[in-house]
Design a protein around this motif. Structure first.
Motif, mmCIF file in Angstrom:
data_model
loop_
_atom_site.group_PDB
_atom_site.id
_atom_site.type_symbol
_atom_site.label_atom_id
_atom_site.label_comp_id
_atom_site.label_asym_id
_atom_site.label_seq_id
_atom_site.Cartn_x
_atom_site.Cartn_y
_atom_site.Cartn_z
ATOM 1 N N SER A 62 -48.781 35.999 -84.711
ATOM 2 C CA SER A 62 -48.458 35.733 -83.307
ATOM 3 C C SER A 62 -48.711 34.266 -82.956
ATOM 4 O O SER A 62 -49.760 33.716 -83.262
ATOM 5 C CB SER A 62 -49.286 36.618 -82.376
ATOM 6 O OG SER A 62 -49.024 36.270 -81.027
ATOM 7 N N TYR A 63 -47.736 33.670 -82.307
ATOM 8 C CA TYR A 63 -47.875 32.298 -81.832
ATOM 9 C C TYR A 63 -48.745 32.247 -80.579
ATOM 10 O O TYR A 63 -49.299 31.214 -80.250
ATOM 11 C CB TYR A 63 -46.495 31.716 -81.526
ATOM 12 C CG TYR A 63 -46.488 30.228 -81.367
ATOM 13 C CD1 TYR A 63 -46.406 29.387 -82.473
ATOM 14 C CD2 TYR A 63 -46.571 29.645 -80.104
ATOM 15 C CE1 TYR A 63 -46.408 28.005 -82.325
ATOM 16 C CE2 TYR A 63 -46.571 28.274 -79.948
ATOM 17 C CZ TYR A 63 -46.490 27.463 -81.063
ATOM 18 O OH TYR A 63 -46.498 26.100 -80.905
ATOM 19 N N SER A 64 -48.916 33.383 -79.888
ATOM 20 C CA SER A 64 -49.616 33.369 -78.602
ATOM 21 C C SER A 64 -50.901 34.205 -78.550
ATOM 22 O O SER A 64 -51.794 33.875 -77.778
ATOM 23 C CB SER A 64 -48.676 33.851 -77.490
ATOM 24 O OG SER A 64 -48.148 35.119 -77.810
ATOM 25 N N ASP A 65 -51.021 35.262 -79.329
ATOM 26 C CA ASP A 65 -52.149 36.190 -79.210
ATOM 27 C C ASP A 65 -53.202 35.932 -80.288
ATOM 28 O O ASP A 65 -53.212 36.553 -81.357
ATOM 29 C CB ASP A 65 -51.641 37.628 -79.287
ATOM 30 C CG ASP A 65 -52.686 38.650 -78.887
ATOM 31 O OD1 ASP A 65 -53.891 38.328 -78.883
ATOM 32 O OD2 ASP A 65 -52.288 39.796 -78.587
ATOM 33 N N GLY A 66 -54.120 35.034 -80.002
ATOM 34 C CA GLY A 66 -55.167 34.667 -80.951
ATOM 35 C C GLY A 66 -56.122 35.798 -81.263
ATOM 36 O O GLY A 66 -56.605 35.906 -82.395
ATOM 37 N N ASN A 69 -54.436 38.060 -83.821
ATOM 38 C CA ASN A 69 -54.420 37.359 -85.104
ATOM 39 C C ASN A 69 -55.798 37.393 -85.766
ATOM 40 O O ASN A 69 -55.922 37.656 -86.960
ATOM 41 C CB ASN A 69 -54.018 35.892 -84.913
ATOM 42 C CG ASN A 69 -52.575 35.698 -84.523
ATOM 43 O OD1 ASN A 69 -51.734 36.566 -84.720
ATOM 44 N ND2 ASN A 69 -52.275 34.537 -83.957
ATOM 45 N N SER A 93 -54.834 30.982 -80.912
ATOM 46 C CA SER A 93 -53.474 30.930 -81.454
ATOM 47 C C SER A 93 -52.912 29.521 -81.244
ATOM 48 O O SER A 93 -53.569 28.661 -80.654
ATOM 49 C CB SER A 93 -52.598 31.934 -80.708
ATOM 50 O OG SER A 93 -52.469 31.526 -79.346
ATOM 51 N N CYS A 94 -51.680 29.305 -81.699
ATOM 52 C CA CYS A 94 -51.029 28.011 -81.451
ATOM 53 C C CYS A 94 -50.949 27.721 -79.953
ATOM 54 O O CYS A 94 -51.278 26.617 -79.509
ATOM 55 C CB CYS A 94 -49.633 27.988 -82.057
ATOM 56 S SG CYS A 94 -49.608 27.836 -83.841
ATOM 57 N N SER A 120 -55.356 30.570 -85.305
ATOM 58 C CA SER A 120 -55.246 31.884 -85.935
ATOM 59 C C SER A 120 -53.814 32.272 -86.277
ATOM 60 O O SER A 120 -53.595 33.286 -86.932
ATOM 61 C CB SER A 120 -55.873 32.949 -85.037
ATOM 62 O OG SER A 120 -55.158 33.027 -83.820
ATOM 63 N N SER A 121 -52.847 31.479 -85.876
ATOM 64 C CA SER A 121 -51.441 31.799 -86.142
ATOM 65 C C SER A 121 -51.089 31.477 -87.597
ATOM 66 O O SER A 121 -51.180 30.327 -88.027
ATOM 67 C CB SER A 121 -50.524 31.006 -85.202
ATOM 68 O OG SER A 121 -50.824 31.292 -83.853
#
Length: 158
Positions: A62-66, A69, A93-94, A120-121
């Motif tokens: 996921s690019y958004s949900d750290g 991840n 995340s990113c 974390s992404s």
């Protein structure tokens, strides 16, 4: 008896950005999966490998949900992910890393500029995203490289 971490925050009780909240510093409000949340930078600094080189971790893309991840990373044996979760936090995340960079650029938080920080992404079986906070450069590096991680916490806003 252990102290349980704060689980939500009332909108009326949010401090100004850059002020203390839930064991860290309030970074900003943001939306994730249809829920408005408060992003909090924790004071801890971790160091280690993201994970095993050549192994794709299902659920860590996921690019958004750290938080999602980081949980996937921990389930696969990532030591820094386990440490972040033990702090009742997660590796950003990113998207969350970019929100940290914006808060740093605004002078609201301090982040080390001399080392790259894991996000974390996951980028592939071989690489994961990392960021350097001197200028907000986002890159991908080998998962078995040694990097820093600054855990965050995200609370739903009610």
């Amino acid at each position: 008896m252990t102290k349980q971490a704060q689980q939500t925050v009332l909108a009326a009780e949010l401090p100004e950005r850059g002020q203390p909240l839930a064991g860290g510093v309030f970074v900003t409000r943001y939306w994730l999966n249809g829920v408005e949340r408060a992003l909090i930078l924790l004071p801890d600094e971790l160091s280690g490998q993201w994970g095993e080189y050549g192994v794709e971790i299902k659920g860590a893309g996921s690019y958004s949900d750290g938080e999602a991840n980081t949980r996937a990373m921990a389930e696969s044996g990532s030591v820094i992910a386990v440490k972040a979760l033990e702090l009742d936090g997660f590796i950003p995340s990113c998207l969350e890393g970019q929100l940290l960079m914006a808060a740093k650029a605004d002078g609201l938080v301090e982040l080390r500029e001399d080392r790259w920080h894991w996000l974390s992404s996951q980028r592939s079986a071989y690489d994961a995203y990392d960021m350097v906070f001197v200028g907000g450069w986002l890159s991908g590096n080998a998962k078995d490289d040694e990097r820093l991680a600054r855990p965050v916490r995200s609370l739903p806003i009610q």
